[in-house]
Scaffold this motif. Structure first.
Motif, PDB file in Angstrom:
ATOM      1  N   GLU A 259       9.454  -1.790  -2.408  1.00  0.00           N
ATOM      2  CA  GLU A 259       8.373  -2.140  -3.339  1.00  0.00           C
ATOM      3  C   GLU A 259       7.024  -2.150  -2.618  1.00  0.00           C
ATOM      4  O   GLU A 259       6.026  -1.655  -3.148  1.00  0.00           O
ATOM      5  CB  GLU A 259       8.630  -3.518  -3.966  1.00  0.00           C
ATOM      6  N   ALA A 260       7.003  -2.715  -1.418  1.00  0.00           N
ATOM      7  CA  ALA A 260       5.756  -2.788  -0.654  1.00  0.00           C
ATOM      8  C   ALA A 260       5.265  -1.388  -0.276  1.00  0.00           C
ATOM      9  O   ALA A 260       4.056  -1.105  -0.338  1.00  0.00           O
ATOM     10  CB  ALA A 260       5.953  -3.639   0.598  1.00  0.00           C
ATOM     11  N   LEU A 261       6.194  -0.520   0.105  1.00  0.00           N
ATOM     12  CA  LEU A 261       5.804   0.855   0.447  1.00  0.00           C
ATOM     13  C   LEU A 261       5.188   1.549  -0.768  1.00  0.00           C
ATOM     14  O   LEU A 261       4.133   2.184  -0.658  1.00  0.00           O
ATOM     15  CB  LEU A 261       7.006   1.647   0.952  1.00  0.00           C
ATOM     16  N   LEU A 262       5.833   1.434  -1.912  1.00  0.00           N
ATOM     17  CA  LEU A 262       5.273   2.050  -3.118  1.00  0.00           C
ATOM     18  C   LEU A 262       3.881   1.501  -3.419  1.00  0.00           C
ATOM     19  O   LEU A 262       2.976   2.261  -3.777  1.00  0.00           O
ATOM     20  CB  LEU A 262       6.197   1.840  -4.316  1.00  0.00           C
ATOM     21  N   ALA A 263       3.695   0.210  -3.269  1.00  0.00           N
ATOM     22  CA  ALA A 263       2.377  -0.388  -3.513  1.00  0.00           C
ATOM     23  C   ALA A 263       1.333   0.208  -2.573  1.00  0.00           C
ATOM     24  O   ALA A 263       0.195   0.461  -2.983  1.00  0.00           O
ATOM     25  CB  ALA A 263       2.455  -1.905  -3.365  1.00  0.00           C
ATOM     26  N   ARG A 264       1.733   0.439  -1.310  1.00  0.00           N
ATOM     27  CA  ARG A 264       0.803   1.051  -0.343  1.00  0.00           C
ATOM     28  C   ARG A 264       0.518   2.518  -0.676  1.00  0.00           C
ATOM     29  O   ARG A 264      -0.563   3.016  -0.395  1.00  0.00           O
ATOM     30  CB  ARG A 264       1.358   0.966   1.079  1.00  0.00           C
ATOM     31  N   LEU A 265       1.494   3.220  -1.267  1.00  0.00           N
ATOM     32  CA  LEU A 265       1.339   4.645  -1.549  1.00  0.00           C
ATOM     33  C   LEU A 265       0.557   4.934  -2.831  1.00  0.00           C
ATOM     34  O   LEU A 265       0.010   6.033  -2.978  1.00  0.00           O
ATOM     35  CB  LEU A 265       2.717   5.317  -1.631  1.00  0.00           C
ATOM     36  N   VAL A 266       0.493   3.988  -3.751  1.00  0.00           N
ATOM     37  CA  VAL A 266      -0.151   4.233  -5.047  1.00  0.00           C
ATOM     38  C   VAL A 266      -1.588   4.738  -4.906  1.00  0.00           C
ATOM     39  O   VAL A 266      -1.943   5.750  -5.523  1.00  0.00           O
ATOM     40  CB  VAL A 266      -0.070   2.983  -5.959  1.00  0.00           C
ATOM     41  N   PRO A 267      -2.446   4.095  -4.117  1.00  0.00           N
ATOM     42  CA  PRO A 267      -3.822   4.616  -4.016  1.00  0.00           C
ATOM     43  C   PRO A 267      -3.859   6.061  -3.495  1.00  0.00           C
ATOM     44  O   PRO A 267      -4.612   6.889  -4.012  1.00  0.00           O
ATOM     45  CB  PRO A 267      -4.505   3.656  -3.036  1.00  0.00           C
ATOM     46  N   GLY A 268      -3.038   6.365  -2.506  1.00  0.00           N
ATOM     47  CA  GLY A 268      -2.993   7.727  -1.976  1.00  0.00           C
ATOM     48  C   GLY A 268      -2.454   8.717  -2.988  1.00  0.00           C
ATOM     49  O   GLY A 268      -2.950   9.845  -3.096  1.00  0.00           O
ATOM     50  N   MET A 269      -1.442   8.307  -3.748  1.00  0.00           N
ATOM     51  CA  MET A 269      -0.880   9.200  -4.767  1.00  0.00           C
ATOM     52  C   MET A 269      -1.920   9.481  -5.848  1.00  0.00           C
ATOM     53  O   MET A 269      -2.078  10.627  -6.280  1.00  0.00           O
ATOM     54  CB  MET A 269       0.385   8.586  -5.378  1.00  0.00           C
ATOM     55  N   ASN A 270      -2.647   8.460  -6.258  1.00  0.00           N
ATOM     56  CA  ASN A 270      -3.708   8.665  -7.249  1.00  0.00           C
ATOM     57  C   ASN A 270      -4.778   9.599  -6.704  1.00  0.00           C
ATOM     58  O   ASN A 270      -5.254  10.501  -7.409  1.00  0.00           O
ATOM     59  CB  ASN A 270      -4.313   7.334  -7.685  1.00  0.00           C
ATOM     60  N   ARG A 271      -5.159   9.404  -5.442  1.00  0.00           N
ATOM     61  CA  ARG A 271      -6.156  10.260  -4.789  1.00  0.00           C
ATOM     62  C   ARG A 271      -5.637  11.701  -4.704  1.00  0.00           C
ATOM     63  O   ARG A 271      -6.355  12.659  -4.983  1.00  0.00           O
ATOM     64  CB  ARG A 271      -6.487   9.698  -3.407  1.00  0.00           C
TER      65      ARG A 271
END
Length: 157
Positions: A108-120
């Protein structure tokens, strides 16, 4: 002995850079490269898809997961084993031998960290298209997948 004349090469009916399959392969290469450039190499695009599917449907079994992300069951099992080894998911054996998959807190923490990059990354991929082109491009990709999702590749439900 006379030399044999070479038969003329047959010209392809469609220019290579106009062939949908070639363009899709190139688009995939570009998307994967941008994924790693933007998000790093902690997970692959397929591993990311598994994690996102488990975030959306916690506790689904491996077979259902494979259907959700349109991946064959053996590849899905391999990916799940790798993600479990990284501590990102837990695989629980169910009564009939199925495996229930759940994200760990680390997942869950990894996904939370990846969300901004995925949106970018998504914005970057579509940045040179206007809003109408972006919507049309995504609509046409979805339509293409829907129309051709007939079991030749791992079908999505």
């Amino acid at each position: 002995m006379p030399a044999m004349a070479k038969a003329p090469a047959l010209a392809a009916s469609i220019e290579l850079h106009e062939q949908p399959g070639h363009l899709i392969r190139r688009a995939h290469q570009i998307a994967v490269a941008l994924f790693h450039e933007t998000l790093g190499r902690e997970v692959t695009p397929v591993q990311y898809a598994v994690l996102r599917a488990l975030q959306d449907k916690p506790g689904i079994d491996q077979v259902t997961l494979a259907q959700e992300i349109a991946l064959d069951t053996s590849s899905t099992a391999d990916v799940a084993v790798r993600l479990e080894a990284k501590g990102l998911i837990v695989r629980e054996v169910l009564p009939r031998g199925q495996r229930r998959l759940v994200l760990t807190d680390e997942g869950e923490a990894l996904l939370a960290r990846l969300v901004p990059g995925m949106n970018r990354m998504c914005r970057t991929m579509l940045a040179d298209m206007d809003k109408n082109e972006q919507a049309e491009f995504v609509r046409l990709l979805q339509k293409f997948v829907h129309l051709n999702d007939d079991g030749r590749a791992a079908p999505r439900r």
